[in-house]
Design an enzyme around this catalytic site. Structure first.
Site: not given
Ligand code: ATP
Ligand code: MG
Length: 547
Positions: A27, A253, A263
């Protein structure tokens, strides 16, 4: 092979798919962090390993938090990590019309309805984990009425939040995600891709799986928190005339100690000025790690080391640092820098003495070559490497004793010059003849080797000593991670002294400063006229030693 590799191998072998297609779906509401690096390595890695494709798709269904700055930064980060997506960059927003049409399709099937409950009311109707929800009073609207209302929602005839479109599934489902989840919300927000074309936006759940289906994604891989969303993912795929049938798989994760990887929290560090920006070298963002001097290869190695499993765990940040240190130890040329300069005058050399000594750029890797260093009457050494008196444990320069200057002469200190406060400002010493690459002929060997820089040949540099951003292994353990920010995570040294090869460094060039650690010329602030080096990592893990 980790479990997802085995799974893809099996699906290929069984002929379930003839090519693996994955996607990385960020995102665009922040910069990518080390957790995303794991997801990138996993998704692009699967495509690489099995000769398939990996797409980059922006999951841009929340325009108010998204921006083009993030879109650009994310693409640069993925490429810098060493991956290239198949085809053009994709956007969930490109599918808004198709998603709208599919929402109408669900209405026509009697599987979606427009609901007027306020957010507050909807919460009470939703029930709890232990109690079933209740049907919305709007649940039984006719197809015609729903069609008309949904069209009016789209046409901007209602206030933001006045109505939503919901799927009609099961308000008693033990899985909360199936209790008539929201498909569309009214939000008058200009979108970075679609402008003001839409005033209704699909939810993540309604966009994600259908986006996968449109793109022919075979394995839709996400982190474990989406496991409960899988039944909904499948419900949409089963109830819509989608062009392909993707499947969702979850993995654990990455969490790192001494680090926050949300984020929202990283944004708080930026917004409150705790760090200088998303790419501050202390940030666990890909842009921050890059600026800190971590190489893409080191980050990929780390992702390999931690593996991929179906459980969440916390990884010791020392593992990441180890991968970084190992990579730099093998690849970074050596150079000499003096962080706390003290002048040593070699009184048995003439003022215009210039003598070339050769210095290997790497102790093991001859391919990195050697460089010429000019040895002169005045050199600077680190003030910590000199003492007027010291016991035997101090293996550096002591008044009346000897030390070797790295790759150059053994010298012997015989006097000091002090300022009015009694601080030593200059050491007077003598060069012991014929000691370049040889022991002193009188048999009195020096106890140690220290780094040095010629005072006339070298020059000033700014050095930023970075350290871990948090003092606690679990920064969020006591609630407020802002309270455990390491006050010494950045120490700036303005008047370091560095050898000529460092004055000629280009941005992002990495070095081992002998006896000091690994450093990188700053990506943005470094120039030949005003060199700036960031400490990437120390030579040893001082956190582990409890120092
Ligand atoms: P955040 O929790 O930091 O806001 P998010 O999951 O909302 O992260 P996205 O931009 O939606 O961020 O993530 C894109 C991809 O990265 C998703 O498929 C998510 O599962 C993966 N991802 C995000 N954070 C992690 C993590 N700590 N470990 C592994 N994969 C991750
Ligand atoms: Mg997300």
């Amino acid at each position: 092979m980790h479990f997802l590799e085995s799974l893809v191998a099996k699906d290929l072998e069984a002929g379930k798919i003839n090519k693996v297609v994955t996607r990385f779906p960020p995102e665009p509401n922040g910069y990518l962090h080390v957790g995303h690096a794991k997801s990138i390595c996993l998704n692009f890695g699967l495509a690489q390993r099995f000769g398939g494709d990996c797409h980059l798709r922006f999951d841009d269904t929340n325009p108010e938090k998204e921006s083009d700055e993030f879109i650009q930064a994310i693409q640069a980060d993925v490429r810098w990590l060493g991956f290239e997506w198949a085809g053009d960059v994709r956007y969930a927003s490109s599918y808004f019309q198709q998603l709208y049409d599919w929402a109408c399709y669900l209405i026509d099937q009697g599987l979606a309805y427009v609901c007027d409950l306020s957010a507050e009311e909807a919460r009470t109707y939703r029930g709890t984990l232990t109690e079933p929800g209740r049907n919305s009073p709007y649940r039984e609207r006719s197809v015609e009425e729903n069609r008309a209302l949904f069209a009016s929602m789209r046409a901007g005839e209602f206030e933001d939040g006045a109505k939503v479109l919901r799927a009609k599934i099961d308000m008693a489902s033990p899985n909360m995600n199936l209790r008539d989840p929201i498909l569309y919300r009214i939000r008058r927000v200009v979108h970075h891709q679609t402008g003001s074309e839409w005033v209704i936006y699909p939810t993540y759940d309604f966009a994600h799986g259908q986006g996968d289906a449109i793109e022919g994604i075979t394995h839709s891989i996400c982190s474990l928190e989406f496991e409960d969303h899988r039944p909904l993912y499948d419900w949409f795929i089963n109830n819509l005339p989608v062009p392909s049938e993707p499947h969702q798989y979850e993995f654990g994760r990455l969490n790192l100690n001494y680090t926050v990887t949300s984020k929202r929290k990283l944004k708080q560090l930026v917004d409150e000025g705790v760090v200088a920006g998303w790419d501050d070298p202390r940030m666990p963002t890909i842009a921050g790690m890059r600026r800190r001097g971590y190489s893409p290869a080191a980050i990929r190695t780390f992702c390999d080391m931690i593996g991929v499993t179906r459980s969440d765990g916390t990884v010791d940040v020392a593992m990441l640092e180890h991968a970084v240190r190992d990579d730099l130890n093998n690849n970074a040329p050596r150079a000499m820098a003096v962080l706390n300069p003290l002048t040593v005058t070699l009184t048995n050399l003439s003022e215009d003495h210039k003598e070339i000594v050769m210095s290997p750029n790497h102790p093991q890797n001859e391919a990195l070559g050697e460089r010429e260093l000019v040895f002169t009457q005045q050199v600077v050494i680190d003030a910590d490497d000199f003492r007027e008196e010291a016991n035997k444990k101090f293996k550096r320069l002591v008044l009346g004793k000897r030390v070797r200057l790295r790759n150059a002469y053994v010298i012997e200190a015989y006097d000091v010059i002090k300022d009015a406060e009694g601080q030593v400002v200059e050491v007077l010493a003598k060069v012991i003849e014929n000691t370049v690459g040889a022991d002193p002929e009188d048999g009195i060997k020096p106890k140690g080797v220290i780094q040095w820089v010629s005072k006339s040949e070298g020059g000033r540099a700014t050095i930023r000593l970075y350290d871990r951003l948090f003092t606690q292994a679990e920064p969020e353990a006591d609630g407020d991670f802002m309270a455990v920010v390491n006050p010494n995570s950045l120490v700036v040294i303005e008047r370091a002294y560095v050898e000529p090869s460092l004055l000629a460094a280009t941005p992002e060039q990495a070095f081992q400063f002998e006896r000091e650690g690994y450093f990188v010329a700053d990506r943005f602030d470094h120039s030949a006229g005003a060199p700036v080096f960031n400490r990437t990592i120390g030579l040893r893990d001082t956190w582990q030693e409890g120092a």
